[in-house]
Scaffold this active site. Structure first.
Site, mmCIF file in Angstrom:
data_model
loop_
_atom_site.group_PDB
_atom_site.id
_atom_site.type_symbol
_atom_site.label_atom_id
_atom_site.label_comp_id
_atom_site.label_asym_id
_atom_site.label_seq_id
_atom_site.Cartn_x
_atom_site.Cartn_y
_atom_site.Cartn_z
ATOM 1 N N SER A 45 -10.433 -0.103 6.278
ATOM 2 C CA SER A 45 -9.655 0.152 5.064
ATOM 3 C C SER A 45 -9.149 -1.095 4.357
ATOM 4 O O SER A 45 -8.747 -1.022 3.196
ATOM 5 C CB SER A 45 -8.458 1.045 5.393
ATOM 6 O OG SER A 45 -8.864 2.355 5.656
ATOM 7 N N LYS A 54 0.829 -1.211 0.000
ATOM 8 C CA LYS A 54 0.000 0.000 0.000
ATOM 9 C C LYS A 54 0.865 1.264 0.000
ATOM 10 O O LYS A 54 1.931 1.313 0.617
ATOM 11 C CB LYS A 54 -0.930 -0.013 1.223
ATOM 12 C CG LYS A 54 -1.922 1.151 1.250
ATOM 13 C CD LYS A 54 -2.810 1.111 2.488
ATOM 14 C CE LYS A 54 -3.722 2.334 2.540
ATOM 15 N NZ LYS A 54 -4.578 2.353 3.742
ATOM 16 N N SER A 76 -9.658 2.150 2.329
ATOM 17 C CA SER A 76 -8.711 2.926 1.561
ATOM 18 C C SER A 76 -7.683 2.063 0.826
ATOM 19 O O SER A 76 -7.027 2.531 -0.109
ATOM 20 C CB SER A 76 -7.968 3.892 2.492
ATOM 21 O OG SER A 76 -7.199 3.203 3.459
#
Length: 579
Positions: free
Chosen positions: A211, A117, A187
């Site tokens: 997320s 990420k 996210s």
């Protein structure tokens, strides 16, 4: 003993995994992590070959890199370090083929391409956390989790895209792996898209409030959100320290579990929260149990007050037909595997009396500044102050253009937080920490009274909507109202696909369920999910059709507005959770 069986015994797969059981898929990229690892040892595959196959798909399907907007492709990866990835793959091949390597036998992940990420540090690359305002934020060293993947020989391809500032559960820039017109969830959008779209084997995501679990559910990925302290967050751009966790995302729970086994463990310098993990450190299972009823003896509870955003009815009454049918079938499958599945009330978090910490009361007020400190604020602000969080943002922002500096300081609220930390009494923090433990105990008591080992819920109760500007309905149609509650408790969650729906949509979309339970029950949840996927592999083995690259529809504002209902930030969320 040949090398294949050396590895089979080392990894604990023994007679359950034989070379002849590996079916040759139509595409190299469809092999599972375990299958790739085995074929690397037999010499039928090389890491360089696998890495090149994924890089080719990224070139074909991802669209232009460094695009925090629509890029015409999946936009799962925001940056790739091709040269380093190929160099790592060559090193991995050398390690695998050298039985005398001083590091010992090459680990399971050696040669396996992964993504990370955009909020997690990779040495030499920028980490932007979904925001171009963080340009020039180069990592001086790898985050702890990345360093552990590299020590295991994994090939780190680059960064997967995330919501702007990791702020929204909808997902701003990527495209759903099954339908590029639909939202991917956030996210950790790219970390959920990439393994399902076959752009890498597995990824690292990061979660503060939904997320990982929400994008995994939107894309049909298998993801493990570990207990707070199970995996170090050292080297991660924080959102709320004390809620943030790093975890793996993949096609199967087995693939994810192998990543988690590699990155777990104490990190006293990078993340002191890891010192709260019981010792010896809990071992992560990576293989299913034998027999037809591996879940015998487990009681799995379905909380009836785990409200969904669609209505105040019991959650099962709010699911769309595809979701309702899949969930009923799933519960029956769990029973066939030996589990006892029952409905129980859980803890009704819509009742103010139960909000001891999560969405809890105001503990302290600075009247002249109109600041009201809640338990979540007290715990996270203190930890972030001790980690030099706001000073680091201010120091970085000082070197940025005026517009970027203003955005960073406004988003991270440095002017607001300083008086809170400077004036807040120690007693407020102590009470907040006590309330958090009391909130955990309230939930543990509810499970104990019902005789429940862990719970099963649906992260989403309806198929996702369209991305910005592409149609209606847009966004997330029905999700757990308290999707960030596991983060408040520090409890683990494991999500995985249990079906695919077609009703009312142009392309099939996945349906995910999730197990969640007490802190450090990670191994129990993962084992149950491993057992389920072993007996019902058809859901996680399905792959979406490859999309056609299209002309990007560049948007003036390409990100979803952060609202209280879709925020991943517990302090933003609090206002929408108050009774």
């Amino acid at each position: 003993m040949n090398r294949f069986w050396q590895y089979a015994l080392q990894w604990g797969i023994g007679q359950r995994f034989k070379r002849r059981q590996i079916k040759t898929p139509a595409r190299l990229v469809d092999y599972s992590l375990v299958e790739m690892a085995a074929l690397l040892r037999t010499g039928e595959l090389t890491s360089q070959q696998i890495t090149l196959a994924y890089l080719e798909r990224i070139d074909q399907l991802n669209g232009p890199l460094e695009t925090y907007n629509d890029n015409g492709g999946y936009n799962a990866f925001v940056r790739i370090d091709r040269e380093q990835a190929l160099a790592q793959s060559q090193d991995a091949d050398a390690w695998i083929n050298n039985p005398d390597d001083p590091r010992g036998i090459a680990p399971m992940l050696c040669g396996i391409p992964v993504g990370v990420k955009d909020s997690i540090g990779i040495v030499g690359l920028e980490s932007k956390n979904g925001a171009p305002e963080f340009s020039t934020n180069f990592a001086l060293r790898n985050a702890t989790a990345v360093a552990r993947l590299r020590a295991a020989g994994a090939v780190v391809l680059g960064h997967t895209i995330c919501s702007r500032f990791s702020g929204s559960t909808v997902g701003d820039f990527g495209c759903n792996a099954w339908d590029v017109d639909k939202v991917p969830g956030g996210s950790s959008s790219g970390s959920a898209i990439a393994p399902i779209a076959r752009l890498c084997v597995a990824t690292l995501g990061e979660e503060t409030g939904g997320s990982m679990i929400i994008p995994a559910a939107a894309n049909g990925a298998s993801a493990i959100k570990p207990s707070l302290g199970y995996v170090s967050t050292g080297g991660v751009m924080p959102l709320r320290i004390g809620w943030d966790v790093v975890g793996p995302m993949a096609r199967s729970v087995q693939d994810a579990a192998h990543l988690l086994a590699a990155i777990q463990g104490p990190d006293p310098i990078g993340d002191p929260q890891t010192l709260y993990t019981p010792l010896p450190f809990p071992q992560m299972p990576t293989t299913p149990r034998p027999g037809e009823t591996p879940l015998a003896g487990l009681t799995i509870g379905v909380p009836q007050t785990d409200w969904m955003s669609a209505s105040d009815a019991p959650p099962g009454h709010t699911y769309d037909p595809d979701y309702g049918l899949a969930f009923e079938r799933f519960k029956q499958q769990l029973r066939q595997l030996g589990a006892r599945v029952l409905d129980f009330e859980g803890v009704n978090m819509a009742d103010e009396a139960n909000c001891l910490y999560y969405a809890g009361p105001v503990l302290w007020t600075i009247e002249h500044l109109d600041i009201r400190v809640t338990p979540a604020m007290a715990t996270t602000y203190c930890q972030q102050y001790e980690a030099n969080y706001w000073q680091a943002v201010e120091d970085f922002a000082a070197g940025r253009p005026d517009e970027d500096r203003e955005t960073l300081l406004r988003y991270y609220g440095t002017a607001f937080t300083h008086p809170v930390i400077e004036q807040m009494p120690c007693s407020v923090r102590i009470e907040a920490e006590q309330r958090r433990r009391a909130q955990m105990a309230l939930w543990q008591d509810a499970l104990d009274e019902a005789g429940v080992d862990f719970m099963v819920v649906m992260p989403l109760g309806a198929h996702v909507g369209y991305r910005i500007g592409l149609g209606e309905p847009s966004g997330l149609q029905n999700q757990r109202r308290f999707y960030d509650l596991p983060n408040a408790l520090g409890w683990p969650m494991v999500t995985f696909p249990i079906g695919h729906g077609t009703t009312g949509i142009t392309r099939p979309l996945p349906v995910n369920a999730a197990f969640w339970g007490p802190r450090f029950s990670d191994a129990c949840l993962v084992q149950a999910a491993l057992d389920y996927q072993h007996h019902y592999p058809e859901y996680h083995q399905q792959a979406p059709d490859d999309p056609q690259l299209r002309t990007p529809a560049l948007l003036a504002q390409p990100y979803w507005p952060i609202t209280r209902e879709n925020s991943t930030d517990p302090l933003v969320r609090e206002g929408s959770l108050r009774p």
